[in-house]
Write an enzyme that holds these catalytic residues in place. Structure first.
Site, PDB file in Angstrom:
ATOM      1  N   CYS A  44       0.811  -1.232   0.000  1.00  0.00           N
ATOM      2  CA  CYS A  44       0.000   0.000   0.000  1.00  0.00           C
ATOM      3  C   CYS A  44       0.840   1.276   0.000  1.00  0.00           C
ATOM      4  O   CYS A  44       0.317   2.354  -0.263  1.00  0.00           O
ATOM      5  CB  CYS A  44      -0.941   0.010   1.192  1.00  0.00           C
ATOM      6  SG  CYS A  44      -2.086  -1.374   1.185  1.00  0.00           S
ATOM      7  N   HIS A  67      -3.368   7.191   2.467  1.00  0.00           N
ATOM      8  CA  HIS A  67      -3.741   5.871   1.966  1.00  0.00           C
ATOM      9  C   HIS A  67      -5.126   5.543   2.516  1.00  0.00           C
ATOM     10  O   HIS A  67      -5.426   5.813   3.681  1.00  0.00           O
ATOM     11  CB  HIS A  67      -2.716   4.822   2.398  1.00  0.00           C
ATOM     12  CG  HIS A  67      -3.176   3.418   2.118  1.00  0.00           C
ATOM     13  ND1 HIS A  67      -3.640   3.040   0.884  1.00  0.00           N
ATOM     14  CD2 HIS A  67      -3.272   2.324   2.921  1.00  0.00           C
ATOM     15  CE1 HIS A  67      -3.998   1.767   0.921  1.00  0.00           C
ATOM     16  NE2 HIS A  67      -3.782   1.311   2.150  1.00  0.00           N
ATOM     17  N   ASN A 102     -10.069  -0.309  -0.121  1.00  0.00           N
ATOM     18  CA  ASN A 102      -8.603  -0.212  -0.077  1.00  0.00           C
ATOM     19  C   ASN A 102      -8.047  -0.743  -1.398  1.00  0.00           C
ATOM     20  O   ASN A 102      -8.067  -1.948  -1.645  1.00  0.00           O
ATOM     21  CB  ASN A 102      -8.080  -1.025   1.116  1.00  0.00           C
ATOM     22  CG  ASN A 102      -6.564  -0.990   1.228  1.00  0.00           C
ATOM     23  OD1 ASN A 102      -5.874  -0.531   0.319  1.00  0.00           O
ATOM     24  ND2 ASN A 102      -6.049  -1.483   2.342  1.00  0.00           N
TER      25      ASN A 102
HETATM   26  N1  ACO Z   1     -18.445  -8.570   9.317  1.00  0.00           N
HETATM   27  C1  ACO Z   1     -18.916  -8.781  10.555  1.00  0.00           C
HETATM   28  N2  ACO Z   1     -18.105  -9.053  11.591  1.00  0.00           N
HETATM   29  C2  ACO Z   1     -16.787  -9.127  11.348  1.00  0.00           C
HETATM   30  C3  ACO Z   1     -16.232  -8.907  10.066  1.00  0.00           C
HETATM   31  C4  ACO Z   1     -17.134  -8.629   9.018  1.00  0.00           C
HETATM   32  N3  ACO Z   1     -16.716  -8.384   7.768  1.00  0.00           N
HETATM   33  N4  ACO Z   1     -14.894  -9.033  10.137  1.00  0.00           N
HETATM   34  C5  ACO Z   1     -14.601  -9.295  11.424  1.00  0.00           C
HETATM   35  N5  ACO Z   1     -15.742  -9.367  12.156  1.00  0.00           N
HETATM   36  C6  ACO Z   1     -15.894  -9.630  13.587  1.00  0.00           C
HETATM   37  C7  ACO Z   1     -14.718 -10.379  14.167  1.00  0.00           C
HETATM   38  O1  ACO Z   1     -14.857 -11.758  13.954  1.00  0.00           O
HETATM   39  C8  ACO Z   1     -14.814 -10.001  15.618  1.00  0.00           C
HETATM   40  O2  ACO Z   1     -15.792 -10.784  16.228  1.00  0.00           O
HETATM   41  P1  ACO Z   1     -15.621 -11.289  17.760  1.00  0.00           P
HETATM   42  O3  ACO Z   1     -15.556 -10.044  18.586  1.00  0.00           O
HETATM   43  O4  ACO Z   1     -16.851 -12.115  17.994  1.00  0.00           O
HETATM   44  O5  ACO Z   1     -14.339 -12.071  17.782  1.00  0.00           O
HETATM   45  C9  ACO Z   1     -15.326  -8.551  15.577  1.00  0.00           C
HETATM   46  O6  ACO Z   1     -15.920  -8.386  14.279  1.00  0.00           O
HETATM   47  C10 ACO Z   1     -14.243  -7.502  15.776  1.00  0.00           C
HETATM   48  O7  ACO Z   1     -13.141  -7.827  14.923  1.00  0.00           O
HETATM   49  P2  ACO Z   1     -11.854  -6.946  14.922  1.00  0.00           P
HETATM   50  O8  ACO Z   1     -10.843  -7.545  14.000  1.00  0.00           O
HETATM   51  O9  ACO Z   1     -11.436  -6.642  16.336  1.00  0.00           O
HETATM   52  O10 ACO Z   1     -12.405  -5.576  14.260  1.00  0.00           O
HETATM   53  P3  ACO Z   1     -11.684  -4.213  14.105  1.00  0.00           P
HETATM   54  O11 ACO Z   1     -12.502  -3.166  14.754  1.00  0.00           O
HETATM   55  O12 ACO Z   1     -10.211  -4.276  14.431  1.00  0.00           O
HETATM   56  O13 ACO Z   1     -11.789  -3.974  12.526  1.00  0.00           O
HETATM   57  C11 ACO Z   1     -10.406  -4.087  10.546  1.00  0.00           C
HETATM   58  C12 ACO Z   1     -11.167  -4.876  11.629  1.00  0.00           C
HETATM   59  C13 ACO Z   1     -11.422  -3.269   9.795  1.00  0.00           C
HETATM   60  C14 ACO Z   1      -9.736  -5.085   9.614  1.00  0.00           C
HETATM   61  C15 ACO Z   1      -9.369  -3.159  11.197  1.00  0.00           C
HETATM   62  O14 ACO Z   1      -8.624  -3.872  12.134  1.00  0.00           O
HETATM   63  C16 ACO Z   1      -8.423  -2.525  10.206  1.00  0.00           C
HETATM   64  O15 ACO Z   1      -8.800  -1.663   9.438  1.00  0.00           O
HETATM   65  N6  ACO Z   1      -7.132  -2.886  10.248  1.00  0.00           N
HETATM   66  C17 ACO Z   1      -6.096  -2.219   9.464  1.00  0.00           C
HETATM   67  C18 ACO Z   1      -6.152  -2.494   7.989  1.00  0.00           C
HETATM   68  C19 ACO Z   1      -5.037  -1.691   7.339  1.00  0.00           C
HETATM   69  O16 ACO Z   1      -4.739  -0.579   7.713  1.00  0.00           O
HETATM   70  N7  ACO Z   1      -4.349  -2.210   6.393  1.00  0.00           N
HETATM   71  C20 ACO Z   1      -3.206  -1.394   5.898  1.00  0.00           C
HETATM   72  C21 ACO Z   1      -2.711  -1.661   4.709  1.00  0.00           C
HETATM   73  S1  ACO Z   1      -3.465  -2.960   3.782  1.00  0.00           S
HETATM   74  C22 ACO Z   1      -2.216  -3.561   2.747  1.00  0.00           C
HETATM   75  O17 ACO Z   1      -1.057  -3.245   2.927  1.00  0.00           O
HETATM   76  C23 ACO Z   1      -2.581  -4.541   1.686  1.00  0.00           C
END
Ligand code: ACO
Length: 322
Positions: free
Chosen positions: A113, A249, A279
Site C-alpha cells: 500500500c 492511503h 482499499n
Molecule cells: N463482518 C462482521 N463481523 C466481522 C467482520 C465482518 N466483515 N470481520 C470481522 N468481524 C468480527 C470479528 O470476527 C470479531 O468478532 P468477535 O468479537 O466475535 O471475535 C469482531 O468483528 C471484531 O473484529 P476486529 O478484528 O477486532 O475488528 P476491528 O474493529 O479491528 O476492525 C479491521 C477490523 C477493519 C480489519 C481493522 O482492524 C483494520 O482496518 N485494520 C487495518 C487495515 C489496514 O490498515 N491495512 C493497511 C494496509 S493494507 C495492505 O497493505 C494490503
C-alpha cells in the site's frame, strides 16, 4: 536547481461495483458493520481477464493528457503494484508497450500500500538528478485476485483500480521531500504468504490469499503514520497549519480520521475515497489525488501531504506543492 512537479493526474476504476449489500449475500457480515468499522460502502472489482496493466493504461493516458503531453514525451515509467500481470516482464514494461514508448527505463516497485509513495520518491530522485524530464508514475492493483471471498475478515476491505501522475522538471519547487521506511520484522501481520519460490502449488490452485491480523495492523498504522507526519513537518520546518490537504492511503476511515486529528485538520481538508473505492493498495493515493484535482478541490500552489502504510511493513510520505 531542478524540482519535480506534478504536471497531470489520472485515475481509473473498473466498471463492476460490489456493494456491502452484495457482500451480505456472500459472507456473514452486514452493511452496518462494514460502514462503522471501515467507512467502506462499495468497491470496484476488475472484470474477468481485466489486468493491472489494463487499469494502469487508462489511468496513465488520462494523466498524460492532463499534463498536456504526448506519450512520446515520457522518459521514465515506474509502476507500483502488488498484483502484476506477469512474473515478468514487469507491468511497467507491459505498459510501456501499450503506450508505444520505446527505450526509456521502466520498472515495477513492490511496497504494497506504500508502493505509490515509494514510486514517487524514486521518480523525484531521477528528475532532480536530471536523469529524466517526464516520469509516468502509476499505482495499479487487482487485489480482488488475492482475496479469499469466503473470509469476512478481509474480503470486505479491498477493491481494484489505478491512479497515475506525470512528474515533470520545473524550476519552482513541487515535491519538497519524500520519506520512505520499512521494517520487515512484521512480515506475518499482513501478507499473502505464498509466491513463486515458496508455496507455488497454492498459487496454482488459486489459494494465494491476503492474511491480516487486523487489530495489530490497525494499531501499528495509526502510531507509525502519526510519527511520519511529525518527521515530514520537521524536515520541512513546517507547522501543521501549513498543510492544505491530507491525501492518506485509504485503508480505513478510522485510521484516516486519527491522522486528521493528529494534524489538527478538519475532515473537509482530507481527501477521502475509501467509502466508494475500498482499499486499492498502491492505487489508493493517486486515485484520491486525481478525484480531488478533477473536482476542483485541490488547486495549483496548495501544499499536500500524502502518507501511506502497508504490508512489509512499509510506510512513507510525500510533501509537495501542487
Ligand atoms: N463482518 C462482521 N463481523 C466481522 C467482520 C465482518 N466483515 N470481520 C470481522 N468481524 C468480527 C470479528 O470476527 C470479531 O468478532 P468477535 O468479537 O466475535 O471475535 C469482531 O468483528 C471484531 O473484529 P476486529 O478484528 O477486532 O475488528 P476491528 O474493529 O479491528 O476492525 C479491521 C477490523 C477493519 C480489519 C481493522 O482492524 C483494520 O482496518 N485494520 C487495518 C487495515 C489496514 O490498515 N491495512 C493497511 C494496509 S493494507 C495492505 O497493505 C494490503
Amino acid at each position: 536547481m531542478s524540482f519535480a512537479r506534478i504536471l497531470g493526474t489520472g485515475g481509473y476504476l473498473p466498471e463492476k461495483v460490489l456493494t456491502n449489500a452484495d457482500l451480505e449475500k456472500m459472507v456473514d457480515t452486514s452493511d452496518e458493520w462494514i460502514r462503522t468499522r471501515t467507512g467502506i460502502e462499495e468497491r470496484h472489482i476488475a472484470a474477468d481477464g481485466e489486468t493491472a496493466c489494463d487499469l494502469a493504461e487508462h489511468a496513465a493516458r488520462r494523466a498524460i493528457e492532463a499534463a498536456n503531453l504526448q506519450t512520446s514525451d515520457i522518459d521514465l515509467i515506474i509502476v507500483a503494484t502488488t498484483t502484476p500481470d506477469r512474473v515478468f516482464p514487469s507491468t511497467a514494461c507491459l505498459l510501456q508497450k501499450r503506450l508505444d514508448i520505446h527505450g526509456c527505463a521502466a520498472f515495477d516497485v513492490q511496497a504494497v500500500c506504500t508502493g505509490f509513495v515509494y514510486a514517487l520518491g524514486i521518480a523525484e530522485k531521477f528528475i532532480k538528478t536530471d536523469s529524466c524530464r517526464n516520469a509516468l508514475v502509476v499505482g495499479t492493483e487487482t487485489l480482488s485476485r488475492v482475496v479469499d471471498w469466503t473470509d469476512r475478515d478481509t474480503c470486505v476491505l479491498f477493491g481494484d483500480g489505478a491512479g497515475a501522475v506525470v512528474l515533470g522538471v520545473d524550476e519552482k519547487v513541487g515535491i519538497r521531500s519524500t520519506h520512505l521506511h520499512a521494517d520487515g520484522q512484521y512480515d506475518d501481520l499482513l501478507t499473502v504468504p505464498v509466491g513463486i519460490s515458496q508455496g507455488f502449488d497454492l498459487v496454482k490452485e488459486g489459494k494465494a490469499f491476503v492474511q491480516m491480523r487486523g487489530n495489530e495492523v490497525f494499531r501499528m498504522a495509526v502510531n507509525t503514520l502519526g510519527r511520519i507526519c511529525d518527521e515530514t513537518l520537521a524536515a520541512n520546518n513546517l507547522e501543521k497549519t501549513d498543510i492544505d490537504w491530507l491525501i492518506p492511503h485509504q485503508a480505513n476511515i478510522r485510521i484516516i480520521s486519527a491522522m486528521a486529528r493528529k494534524l489538527g485538520m478538519s475532515m473537509e481538508r482530507v481527501v477521502v475515497t475509501v467509502q466508494t473505492h475500498g482499499n486499492t493498495s498502491a492505487a489508493s493515493i493517486p486515485l484520491a489525488l486525481d478525484c480531488a484535482v478533477r473536482d476542483g478541490r485541490i488547486k495549483r500552489g496548495e501544499t499536500l501531504l500524502m502518507e501511506g502504510f502497508g504490508g512489509g511493513f512499509t510506510w512513507g510520505s510525500v510533501l509537495l506543492d501542487y
